[in-house]
Design a protein around this motif. Structure first.
Motif, mmCIF file in Angstrom:
data_model
loop_
_atom_site.group_PDB
_atom_site.id
_atom_site.type_symbol
_atom_site.label_atom_id
_atom_site.label_comp_id
_atom_site.label_asym_id
_atom_site.label_seq_id
_atom_site.Cartn_x
_atom_site.Cartn_y
_atom_site.Cartn_z
ATOM 1 N N SER A 1 -2.782 -2.258 -1.215
ATOM 2 C CA SER A 1 -3.556 -1.680 -2.321
ATOM 3 C C SER A 1 -2.826 -1.781 -3.652
ATOM 4 O O SER A 1 -3.464 -1.820 -4.707
ATOM 5 N N ASN A 2 -1.491 -1.827 -3.606
ATOM 6 C CA ASN A 2 -0.695 -1.854 -4.830
ATOM 7 C C ASN A 2 -0.047 -3.198 -5.125
ATOM 8 O O ASN A 2 0.590 -3.355 -6.159
ATOM 9 N N ALA A 3 -0.179 -4.164 -4.224
ATOM 10 C CA ALA A 3 0.508 -5.458 -4.372
ATOM 11 C C ALA A 3 -0.050 -6.260 -5.544
ATOM 12 O O ALA A 3 -1.255 -6.274 -5.786
ATOM 13 N N ARG A 4 0.852 -6.919 -6.234
ATOM 14 C CA ARG A 4 0.474 -7.787 -7.351
ATOM 15 C C ARG A 4 0.743 -9.259 -7.026
ATOM 16 O O ARG A 4 0.258 -10.142 -7.715
ATOM 17 N N ASP A 5 1.531 -9.510 -5.996
ATOM 18 C CA ASP A 5 1.892 -10.880 -5.621
ATOM 19 C C ASP A 5 0.821 -11.515 -4.749
ATOM 20 O O ASP A 5 0.026 -10.833 -4.112
ATOM 21 N N ARG A 6 0.864 -12.840 -4.707
ATOM 22 C CA ARG A 6 0.038 -13.632 -3.798
ATOM 23 C C ARG A 6 0.984 -14.292 -2.803
ATOM 24 O O ARG A 6 2.086 -14.712 -3.165
ATOM 25 N N PHE A 7 0.541 -14.397 -1.562
ATOM 26 C CA PHE A 7 1.401 -14.904 -0.496
ATOM 27 C C PHE A 7 0.777 -16.122 0.187
ATOM 28 O O PHE A 7 -0.430 -16.197 0.379
ATOM 29 N N ASP A 8 1.666 -17.055 0.559
ATOM 30 C CA ASP A 8 1.251 -18.269 1.263
ATOM 31 C C ASP A 8 1.104 -18.036 2.762
ATOM 32 O O ASP A 8 0.395 -18.768 3.439
ATOM 33 N N LEU A 9 1.814 -17.022 3.265
ATOM 34 C CA LEU A 9 1.795 -16.724 4.690
ATOM 35 C C LEU A 9 1.912 -15.213 4.872
ATOM 36 O O LEU A 9 2.804 -14.588 4.296
ATOM 37 N N VAL A 10 0.994 -14.652 5.662
ATOM 38 C CA VAL A 10 1.031 -13.224 5.969
ATOM 39 C C VAL A 10 1.115 -13.071 7.483
ATOM 40 O O VAL A 10 0.356 -13.698 8.222
ATOM 41 N N PHE A 11 2.063 -12.254 7.920
ATOM 42 C CA PHE A 11 2.216 -11.930 9.333
ATOM 43 C C PHE A 11 1.587 -10.563 9.582
ATOM 44 O O PHE A 11 1.934 -9.588 8.900
ATOM 45 N N LEU A 12 0.695 -10.492 10.564
ATOM 46 C CA LEU A 12 0.068 -9.232 10.957
ATOM 47 C C LEU A 12 0.333 -9.018 12.445
ATOM 48 O O LEU A 12 -0.284 -9.658 13.291
ATOM 49 N N ASP A 13 1.245 -8.130 12.735
ATOM 50 C CA ASP A 13 1.589 -7.808 14.118
ATOM 51 C C ASP A 13 1.646 -6.294 14.258
ATOM 52 O O ASP A 13 2.699 -5.710 14.469
ATOM 53 N N PRO A 14 0.464 -5.628 14.119
ATOM 54 C CA PRO A 14 0.450 -4.170 14.181
ATOM 55 C C PRO A 14 0.618 -3.664 15.614
ATOM 56 O O PRO A 14 0.474 -4.437 16.567
ATOM 57 N N PRO A 15 0.902 -2.378 15.768
ATOM 58 C CA PRO A 15 0.992 -1.814 17.126
ATOM 59 C C PRO A 15 -0.304 -2.049 17.902
ATOM 60 O O PRO A 15 -1.401 -1.878 17.356
ATOM 61 N N PHE A 16 -0.168 -2.483 19.137
ATOM 62 C CA PHE A 16 -1.341 -2.694 19.984
ATOM 63 C C PHE A 16 -2.064 -1.378 20.200
ATOM 64 O O PHE A 16 -1.458 -0.316 20.265
ATOM 65 N N GLY A 17 -3.382 -1.459 20.314
ATOM 66 C CA GLY A 17 -4.182 -0.272 20.566
ATOM 67 C C GLY A 17 -4.458 0.563 19.332
ATOM 68 O O GLY A 17 -5.113 1.595 19.417
ATOM 69 N N SER A 18 -3.965 0.124 18.174
ATOM 70 C CA SER A 18 -4.214 0.865 16.932
ATOM 71 C C SER A 18 -5.408 0.232 16.211
ATOM 72 O O SER A 18 -5.870 -0.844 16.573
ATOM 73 N N ALA A 19 -5.877 0.877 15.183
ATOM 74 C CA ALA A 19 -6.965 0.349 14.358
ATOM 75 C C ALA A 19 -6.418 -0.288 13.083
ATOM 76 O O ALA A 19 -7.138 -0.430 12.093
ATOM 77 N N GLU A 20 -5.143 -0.679 13.106
ATOM 78 C CA GLU A 20 -4.502 -1.198 11.897
ATOM 79 C C GLU A 20 -5.145 -2.491 11.379
ATOM 80 O O GLU A 20 -5.284 -2.655 10.168
ATOM 81 N N LEU A 21 -5.522 -3.409 12.256
ATOM 82 C CA LEU A 21 -6.151 -4.642 11.764
ATOM 83 C C LEU A 21 -7.426 -4.320 10.988
ATOM 84 O O LEU A 21 -7.649 -4.869 9.907
ATOM 85 N N GLU A 22 -8.241 -3.447 11.526
ATOM 86 C CA GLU A 22 -9.473 -3.060 10.853
ATOM 87 C C GLU A 22 -9.187 -2.373 9.517
ATOM 88 O O GLU A 22 -9.945 -2.499 8.567
ATOM 89 N N ARG A 23 -8.070 -1.690 9.443
ATOM 90 C CA ARG A 23 -7.695 -0.953 8.222
ATOM 91 C C ARG A 23 -7.157 -1.871 7.133
ATOM 92 O O ARG A 23 -7.442 -1.664 5.949
ATOM 93 N N VAL A 24 -6.387 -2.903 7.499
ATOM 94 C CA VAL A 24 -5.738 -3.717 6.465
ATOM 95 C C VAL A 24 -6.490 -4.999 6.118
ATOM 96 O O VAL A 24 -6.385 -5.478 4.988
ATOM 97 N N LEU A 25 -7.228 -5.553 7.052
ATOM 98 C CA LEU A 25 -7.871 -6.842 6.771
ATOM 99 C C LEU A 25 -8.798 -6.831 5.559
ATOM 100 O O LEU A 25 -8.769 -7.780 4.772
ATOM 101 N N PRO A 26 -9.599 -5.802 5.330
ATOM 102 C CA PRO A 26 -10.440 -5.817 4.134
ATOM 103 C C PRO A 26 -9.640 -5.902 2.828
ATOM 104 O O PRO A 26 -10.151 -6.346 1.813
#
Length: 187
Positions: free
Chosen positions: A104-129
């Motif tokens: 929400s606060n990031a100003r940079d753009r990234f060429d590669l993003v790693f998403l490895d949240p805790p399994f069984g959490s709703a983190e992907l649904e929370r951050v992907l938008p």
């Protein structure tokens, strides 16, 4: 747990005992960097659930220009800062905090993003938008999950233009490499 390639090949990483921490296995990282290419010179990378830092430090070891490691757990973040110091990894920045808040606060753009949240959490649904705002044109997104993910269905469909490039499974880990495609002309 060790870095598998690049300048810091074979360097061991500290694994902190923290809830939900599940380091990406060496074999999976080897496959991922075979898909991406062995060198990431000039790339800007974001590891949103850094944990041990295995993915982000691997990227830095392979020449990434900037790597931001975001980790909520205080002890894991301290271990990441210690690893950055031990490796003299000037390209690595450690942020102790929440992944969604960082986005929400990031100003940079990234060429590669790693998403490895805790399994069984709703983190992907929370951050992907929120992810689209930090992706550079042509960016790659690496996702680990406890199930296969379809890029045209939730939660991945929250980022327009992400297409499946590669996917595989190792044990209970499903891993995916997605690429951001440019919008169609007139879209």
């Amino acid at each position: 747990m060790r870095i598998v390639g690049g300048d810091w090949k074979r360097t061991p990483l500290v694994v902190v005992d923290a809830p939900g921490l599940r380091p990406t296995p060496d074999r999976v990282r080897e496959t991922l960097f075979n898909w991406l290419g062995q060198r990431l010179d000039g790339w800007r990378c974001l590891d949103l659930y850094a944990g041990t830092g295995a993915l982000g430090l691997e990227a830095a070891s392979r020449g990434a220009e900037k790597v931001v490691l975001v980790e909520r757990d205080v002890r894991a973040a301290a271990a990441l800062r210690a690893a950055r110091e031990r490796l003299d990894a000037e390209a690595v920045e450690v942020v102790q905090g929440d992944a969604a808040t960082y986005l929400s606060n990031a100003r940079d753009r990234f060429d590669l993003v790693f998403l490895d949240p805790p399994f069984g959490s709703a983190e992907l649904e929370r951050v992907l938008p929120r992810l689209a705002a930090v992706l550079a044109p042509g960016a790659a997104v690496y996702v680990e999950a406890d199930r296969p993910l379809a890029p045209d269905a939730p939660p991945l469909s929250a980022v327009p233009g992400l297409v499946a490039h590669r996917a595989d499974k190792a044990g209970q880990v499903h891993y995916h490499l997605l690429l951001l495609t440019p919008p169609a002309p007139g879209a």
